[in-house]
Scaffold this active site. Structure first.
Site, PDB file in Angstrom:
ATOM      1  N   ARG A 118       0.840  -1.187   0.000  1.00  0.00           N
ATOM      2  CA  ARG A 118       0.000   0.000   0.000  1.00  0.00           C
ATOM      3  C   ARG A 118       0.882   1.246   0.000  1.00  0.00           C
ATOM      4  O   ARG A 118       1.826   1.352   0.788  1.00  0.00           O
ATOM      5  CB  ARG A 118      -0.931   0.021   1.220  1.00  0.00           C
ATOM      6  CG  ARG A 118      -2.105  -0.956   1.107  1.00  0.00           C
ATOM      7  CD  ARG A 118      -3.060  -0.530  -0.002  1.00  0.00           C
ATOM      8  NE  ARG A 118      -4.150  -1.479  -0.237  1.00  0.00           N
ATOM      9  CZ  ARG A 118      -4.119  -2.449  -1.140  1.00  0.00           C
ATOM     10  NH1 ARG A 118      -3.043  -2.636  -1.890  1.00  0.00           N
ATOM     11  NH2 ARG A 118      -5.157  -3.240  -1.304  1.00  0.00           N
ATOM     12  N   ASP A 136       5.334  -0.536  -6.738  1.00  0.00           N
ATOM     13  CA  ASP A 136       4.133  -0.844  -7.512  1.00  0.00           C
ATOM     14  C   ASP A 136       2.960  -0.017  -7.021  1.00  0.00           C
ATOM     15  O   ASP A 136       1.958   0.112  -7.716  1.00  0.00           O
ATOM     16  CB  ASP A 136       3.794  -2.336  -7.409  1.00  0.00           C
ATOM     17  CG  ASP A 136       2.599  -2.705  -8.271  1.00  0.00           C
ATOM     18  OD1 ASP A 136       2.622  -2.366  -9.474  1.00  0.00           O
ATOM     19  OD2 ASP A 136       1.644  -3.307  -7.753  1.00  0.00           O
ATOM     20  N   GLU A 194      -1.261   7.949  -5.684  1.00  0.00           N
ATOM     21  CA  GLU A 194      -1.541   7.310  -6.970  1.00  0.00           C
ATOM     22  C   GLU A 194      -3.001   7.401  -7.391  1.00  0.00           C
ATOM     23  O   GLU A 194      -3.330   7.151  -8.558  1.00  0.00           O
ATOM     24  CB  GLU A 194      -1.143   5.833  -6.907  1.00  0.00           C
ATOM     25  CG  GLU A 194      -2.000   5.001  -5.980  1.00  0.00           C
ATOM     26  CD  GLU A 194      -1.541   3.554  -5.877  1.00  0.00           C
ATOM     27  OE1 GLU A 194      -2.328   2.732  -5.389  1.00  0.00           O
ATOM     28  OE2 GLU A 194      -0.415   3.244  -6.282  1.00  0.00           O
ATOM     29  N   HIS A 248       0.399  -0.180 -10.121  1.00  0.00           N
ATOM     30  CA  HIS A 248      -0.360  -1.012  -9.175  1.00  0.00           C
ATOM     31  C   HIS A 248      -0.865  -2.257  -9.898  1.00  0.00           C
ATOM     32  O   HIS A 248      -2.069  -2.515  -9.983  1.00  0.00           O
ATOM     33  CB  HIS A 248      -1.516  -0.223  -8.559  1.00  0.00           C
ATOM     34  CG  HIS A 248      -1.939  -0.748  -7.211  1.00  0.00           C
ATOM     35  ND1 HIS A 248      -2.295   0.062  -6.170  1.00  0.00           N
ATOM     36  CD2 HIS A 248      -2.045  -2.027  -6.738  1.00  0.00           C
ATOM     37  CE1 HIS A 248      -2.620  -0.672  -5.121  1.00  0.00           C
ATOM     38  NE2 HIS A 248      -2.463  -1.948  -5.443  1.00  0.00           N
TER      39      HIS A 248
END
Length: 329
Positions: free
Chosen positions: A232, A256, A261, A293
């Site tokens: 996260r 990632d 985001e 992500h």
């Protein structure tokens, strides 16, 4: 039974239609992100299923409750986008998704290797026919200590997969996992920070671990540390990460998921002007890899997420046990 499915992606449609037929239910499917403005789309539905781009706050949950919605599923493992306390107060039962840990674990190790071998810079050079080696000398995993923060299903799978590389492994968690304990040494968080060459995060976001990677904790790490986050984004303070990269305290980042985001990932913004300066500033460094992500994004995981999202609502509504139900009193 009628279920409103928000944020449906093209790759989910076949699974969703198969579940609709198999379970004898009706699905209203839309790619819209859930919001107060489109809450009426759930009228006449007993359940609502979402992904993670919308903020499901008390006001939106109240609107769903007034429309007769009693069940909510998120087709994601993370559920910090849902006000779970408000859902419980309103009598809306909530479940999340589950999928095998292998996809995220594989992606995590790929990120480690790409960071350690400077692959982003090598790729950029190759695209302009620059095949020089200067600045690309990497490190071998067998010579490093890797710290895994969180030894749930994904963290433990990362440890299991890393065991073949011959690296020393440290682990940190409130609860020890027997499998992980057989392959890694459990230590406290400060020792993991101090001794790890690579640190990988594998914990859900909670109030008590928001920005656990910050100026203070980065200061306790080795110079040149590699940080991997496939969990996260808000676990790490993006401003502290920028400072760490600029000062070269952090040797590389494999992210990632990153703070800020929302509104960026999973969309095509090639012709857009986006105002998130920190996100894009961090993105441009030669030793920072930021993906959209997507660590979860495999065929097996997508099928499992769709199944959990729809079956979970059906199970909760019919009185069956739902293995992924959240927050029930």
């Amino acid at each position: 039974m009628k279920i409103m499915v928000f944020e449906a992606r093209e790759d989910e449609l076949a699974d969703l239609r198969r579940l609709e037929e198999e379970l004898g239910i009706q699905l209203e499917i839309s790619d819209a992100v859930p919001s107060l403005e489109n809450a009426e789309m759930a009228a006449g539905c007993q359940g609502v299923s979402i992904l993670g781009q919308g903020k499901i706050d008390r006001q939106l949950l109240e609107a769903y409750r007034e429309l007769g919605v009693g069940y909510l599923s998120t087709r994601t493992i993370g559920y910090n986008h849902i006000d779970l306390e408000a859902a419980v107060d309103l009598g809306i039962r909530v479940c999340n998704a589950s999928y095998a840990p292998n996809g995220v674990a594989d992606f995590t190790i790929m990120m480690m290797l790409m960071c350690l071998r400077h692959y982003k810079q090598a790729l950029w050079r190759g695209q302009v026919n620059d095949f020089s080696l200067a600045g690309l000398q990497g490190r071998e995993m067998k010579d490093l200590t890797v710290g895994i923060v969180g030894t749930g299903r994904i963290g433990t799978q990362v440890i299991r997969s890393l065991s073949g590389f011959g690296c020393r492994m440290l682990a940190c968690d409130h609860h020890q996992n027997e499998t992980a304990a057989g392959l890694a040494e459990y230590v406290d968080f400060d020792r993991l920070l101090a001794e790890s060459d690579v640190i990988s995060l594998h914990i859900p976001l909670r109030e008590d671990n928001w920005h656990m990677i910050n100026r203070e904790t980065i200061g306790k790490m080795k110079d040149g540390v590699v940080i991997i986050n496939c969990s996260r984004g808000e676990l790490a303070d993006i401003e502290a990460l920028i400072e760490g990269i600029e000062s070269e305290k952090i040797g590389a980042l494999g992210m990632d998921t990153s703070e800020g985001e929302e509104g960026i990932i999973h969309e095509d913004h090639r012709v857009d002007i986006l105002p998130n300066r920190n996100w894009f500033y961090l993105h441009q460094f030669r030793n920072v890899i930021m993906t959209q992500h997507m660590a979860f994004y495999t065929d097996a995981a997508v099928a499992s997420m769709a199944a959990c999202g729809i079956r979970g609502i059906v199970q909760m509504s019919s009185g069956e046990k739902c293995e992924t139900e959240l927050g029930r009193r």
